[in-house]
Design an enzyme around this catalytic site. Structure first.
Site, PDB file in Angstrom:
ATOM      1  N   CYS A 189      46.465  40.624  47.896  1.00 22.91           N
ATOM      2  CA  CYS A 189      45.459  40.727  48.950  1.00 22.91           C
ATOM      3  C   CYS A 189      46.039  40.238  50.284  1.00 22.91           C
ATOM      4  O   CYS A 189      46.978  40.830  50.791  1.00 22.91           O
ATOM      5  CB  CYS A 189      44.184  39.987  48.554  1.00 22.91           C
ATOM      6  N   HIS A 244      43.153  43.458  43.880  1.00 23.38           N
ATOM      7  CA  HIS A 244      43.215  42.249  43.063  1.00 23.38           C
ATOM      8  C   HIS A 244      43.473  42.620  41.603  1.00 23.38           C
ATOM      9  O   HIS A 244      42.541  43.023  40.896  1.00 23.38           O
ATOM     10  CB  HIS A 244      41.896  41.481  43.156  1.00 23.38           C
ATOM     11  N   GLU A 295      43.820  40.633  39.157  1.00 26.13           N
ATOM     12  CA  GLU A 295      43.041  39.720  38.299  1.00 26.13           C
ATOM     13  C   GLU A 295      41.588  40.147  38.160  1.00 26.13           C
ATOM     14  O   GLU A 295      40.877  39.644  37.283  1.00 26.13           O
ATOM     15  CB  GLU A 295      43.133  38.288  38.835  1.00 26.13           C
TER      16      GLU A 295
END
Length: 210
Positions: free
Chosen positions: A83, A190, A192
């Site tokens: 990011c 992202h 994750e």
């Protein structure tokens, strides 16, 4: 054990990154969140996350005392930017404006408001979007082209060197969402927060030997 260091300079969603990496790590890897330069220097791999406004992120990383250790890691260690951690790798950002790390030539720009408004889209760009793999890279292994990843951002990178672009997406305009060069790979999205394909990307990073 070999260390995988997540750089903690006070800006970023570190726990979710650490949890995702821990889920796919190898047995001999230890995932650590650290604000200590010596730990980053000892680490085998480094993850540079980021969240918030670019001027604040750059001020925080300078004041944290971690800046030089990040530069040292960028020379030869596998590094993953996430990011704003991707945006920080470039030279300048329109957000502020702010000077960045200058590890990649190019700049960070805001989405074109006219393009997004005409198409009924909003900024920030939030949600799932497809990622086109514009060139082969070991970190794309096992991930289908145009797989879906999760985004939250108002700005995106504009690389000066086309060969550095590893992935693109579309939100009103086509934009770069993944970059790669030598030992560095970074994404605007992202991993994750991107389910199995995001975990696979992190898994590939933890096994990558550039």
């Amino acid at each position: 054990m070999t260390l995988v260091a997540i750089v903690d300079y006070g800006m970023g969603n570190l726990r979710s990154v650490a949890q995702a990496l821990s889920h796919v790590k190898q047995e001999n890897q230890d995932i650590v969140i650290t604000s200590e330069p010596e730990v980053i220097d000892r680490a085998e791999r480094v993850v540079l996350p980021g969240q918030g406004a670019m001027p604040d992120c750059m001020k925080a990383i300078r004041e944290s005392g971690l800046l030089e250790s990040v530069y040292r890691a960028a020379r030869d260690k596998p590094m993953f930017g996430v990011c704003v951690g991707e945006q920080m790798l470039f030279e300048t950002s329109e957000e502020g404006p702010a000077d960045c790390l200058s590890l990649f030539p190019g700049k960070v720009v805001r989405f074109n408001a006219a393009d997004t408004t005409e198409q009924g889209l909003k900024v920030p760009h939030m949600g799932w979007n497809q990622v086109e793999q514009v060139r082969q890279h070991p970190l794309w292994e096992g991930i289908a082209d145009k797989a879906w990843f999760y985004f939250v951002h108002s700005y995106h990178v504009r690389p000066a060197v086309a060969d550095h672009i590893a992935g693109q997406s579309v939100h009103g305009e086509r934009f770069t969402c993944a970059v790669a060069r030598d030992n560095i790979f970074a994404t605007q999205f992202h991993p994750e927060k991107s389910a199995q394909d995001g975990l696979r990307l992190y898994r590939n990073f933890l096994r990558w030997h550039p």
